[in-house]
Design a protein around this motif. Sequence first.
Motif, PDB file in Angstrom:
ATOM      1  N   GLY A  81     -47.957 -30.729  21.105  1.00 28.51           N
ATOM      2  CA  GLY A  81     -47.065 -30.869  22.248  1.00 28.51           C
ATOM      3  C   GLY A  81     -47.221 -29.700  23.193  1.00 28.51           C
ATOM      4  O   GLY A  81     -47.369 -28.557  22.756  1.00 28.51           O
ATOM      5  N   HIS A 110     -46.327 -26.657  19.009  1.00 27.30           N
ATOM      6  CA  HIS A 110     -45.826 -26.652  20.383  1.00 27.30           C
ATOM      7  C   HIS A 110     -46.508 -25.501  21.109  1.00 27.30           C
ATOM      8  O   HIS A 110     -46.215 -24.325  20.847  1.00 27.30           O
ATOM      9  CB  HIS A 110     -44.309 -26.483  20.407  1.00 27.30           C
ATOM     10  N   LYS A 124     -42.930 -42.743  25.586  1.00 27.28           N
ATOM     11  CA  LYS A 124     -44.273 -42.282  25.215  1.00 27.28           C
ATOM     12  C   LYS A 124     -44.243 -41.354  24.009  1.00 27.28           C
ATOM     13  O   LYS A 124     -45.013 -41.535  23.048  1.00 27.28           O
ATOM     14  CB  LYS A 124     -44.929 -41.559  26.407  1.00 27.28           C
ATOM     15  N   THR A 125     -43.359 -40.348  24.063  1.00 26.70           N
ATOM     16  CA  THR A 125     -43.299 -39.403  22.948  1.00 26.70           C
ATOM     17  C   THR A 125     -42.838 -40.090  21.674  1.00 26.70           C
ATOM     18  O   THR A 125     -43.379 -39.846  20.593  1.00 26.70           O
ATOM     19  CB  THR A 125     -42.377 -38.225  23.301  1.00 26.70           C
ATOM     20  N   THR A 126     -41.841 -40.959  21.786  1.00 22.12           N
ATOM     21  CA  THR A 126     -41.362 -41.698  20.617  1.00 22.12           C
ATOM     22  C   THR A 126     -42.485 -42.524  20.002  1.00 22.12           C
ATOM     23  O   THR A 126     -42.668 -42.548  18.777  1.00 22.12           O
ATOM     24  CB  THR A 126     -40.189 -42.614  21.007  1.00 22.12           C
ATOM     25  N   ASP A 142     -49.633 -34.551  23.397  1.00 22.56           N
ATOM     26  CA  ASP A 142     -48.482 -34.919  24.228  1.00 22.56           C
ATOM     27  C   ASP A 142     -48.317 -33.828  25.263  1.00 22.56           C
ATOM     28  O   ASP A 142     -47.778 -32.757  24.972  1.00 22.56           O
ATOM     29  CB  ASP A 142     -47.235 -35.044  23.340  1.00 22.56           C
ATOM     30  N   GLN A 200     -45.255 -29.915  26.346  1.00 21.27           N
ATOM     31  CA  GLN A 200     -44.201 -30.091  27.324  1.00 21.27           C
ATOM     32  C   GLN A 200     -43.214 -28.931  27.283  1.00 21.27           C
ATOM     33  O   GLN A 200     -43.145 -28.190  26.307  1.00 21.27           O
ATOM     34  CB  GLN A 200     -43.470 -31.432  27.115  1.00 21.27           C
ATOM     35  N   ARG A 236     -36.784 -33.315  17.995  1.00 22.72           N
ATOM     36  CA  ARG A 236     -37.198 -34.645  17.544  1.00 22.72           C
ATOM     37  C   ARG A 236     -37.755 -34.614  16.124  1.00 22.72           C
ATOM     38  O   ARG A 236     -37.476 -35.490  15.311  1.00 22.72           O
ATOM     39  CB  ARG A 236     -38.254 -35.223  18.488  1.00 22.72           C
ATOM     40  N   LEU A 240     -39.343 -31.336  21.456  1.00 24.65           N
ATOM     41  CA  LEU A 240     -40.209 -31.791  20.372  1.00 24.65           C
ATOM     42  C   LEU A 240     -39.736 -31.239  19.025  1.00 24.65           C
ATOM     43  O   LEU A 240     -39.741 -31.952  18.016  1.00 24.65           O
ATOM     44  CB  LEU A 240     -41.663 -31.390  20.641  1.00 24.65           C
ATOM     45  N   TYR A 293     -50.019 -33.170  15.553  1.00 22.61           N
ATOM     46  CA  TYR A 293     -49.364 -33.538  16.802  1.00 22.61           C
ATOM     47  C   TYR A 293     -49.283 -32.293  17.672  1.00 22.61           C
ATOM     48  O   TYR A 293     -48.703 -31.283  17.274  1.00 22.61           O
ATOM     49  CB  TYR A 293     -47.963 -34.079  16.515  1.00 22.61           C
TER      50      TYR A 293
END
Length: 354
Positions: A37, A67, A15-17, A132, A39, A47, A44, A35
């Motif tokens: 995030g 994030h 999903k994240t990819t 995400d 989580q 990545r 992240l 984006y």
Amino acid sequence: MSLILTFLGKGGVGKTTTAIAVARAFAAQNKQVLYVGQQAGDSLSIRLGVDLNSDPQSVAPNFSAVHLKSTVLLERYWDKMKGLETQYLRSPFFKEVYGQELGILPGMDAALGLSFLRERDAEGKYDVIIYDGVGDLETLRMLGMPEILGWYLRRFKQVLTGSAIGQAISPFVEPILRSILQVSSTDDISQQAGEMSSVLTRGQKAVNDPSHVAAYLVTTGDPYAIATAKYLWGSAQQVGLTVGGIFAREAIPEEEFAPLAIFSIPDQVSELIIPDRLDARLAPKPIEINTATKQVKLFLPSFNKKQVKLIQLGPEVTIEAGDQRRNIFLPSELAGKQATGAKFQDSYLIISFG
């Protein structure tokens, strides 16, 4: 107005990819992309190759990422609420309570994430915002929060305004809710409820608009991954969130998710191109209300009639399916009319009113 997207699916399907690849593909079209995030951990940042924090950081041309940390957001929003309280009240009640002291209660992560998305959307700076979250069901509950909190406000307004216990707890509950929703503080509880209700109504309309907010499923050909994706499909419909299509890492039969479009993920995910059919408005709407025929139609894929429970109390109908409940506030033309029948037909629950 931004296009807000989220991706749902079984853990480990990418999903994240996929979400990052979609973000990069939008950025390659010269769209401004954020984006978001939420989580746990620093995966992240690893990545994306950027040390992320709670403020947007540039990752690539047209592509920024953030994030979220709930402690940071709660501190910021609490300080904003105290500023509003000072503006509206002669004797601010919470001036000696500091955001750095506040702990995170269950459910706050989702509420703070939703408030952050609302802020970024209102800025008008980004064409696309990709969220995400910490988990799929948590994401769905977050996006369903405006509708659910709106229900609680309607149901408990009389308790807050008319009972001793409501008056006792409201000084402690309402400031936290106001700080998260970022609405002004006044000494009129009815006015507070009205202002919060307005914010929640706007949020609900946004989630229910597939040109504004949509989800996409990610799956492989694994039967367990397909089953999870189907469950999340039905659960998304229950919070009024339109699922616009499927991103598949392997070939899967079209009938598994009909009538949704299935988009193949290339072996080199960085080569992913935004499909022309990536438009959630082409997918079935979660709910349709027809006052002329006196019917309410809910699209509930992956559920059967044994898994659905219908309750009618006053002007509202509650639909329970899977691990989600949805409260449908009927329009004036149907309010007060009793449900006379319900049937399943082509994945739709059709409720008729007398």
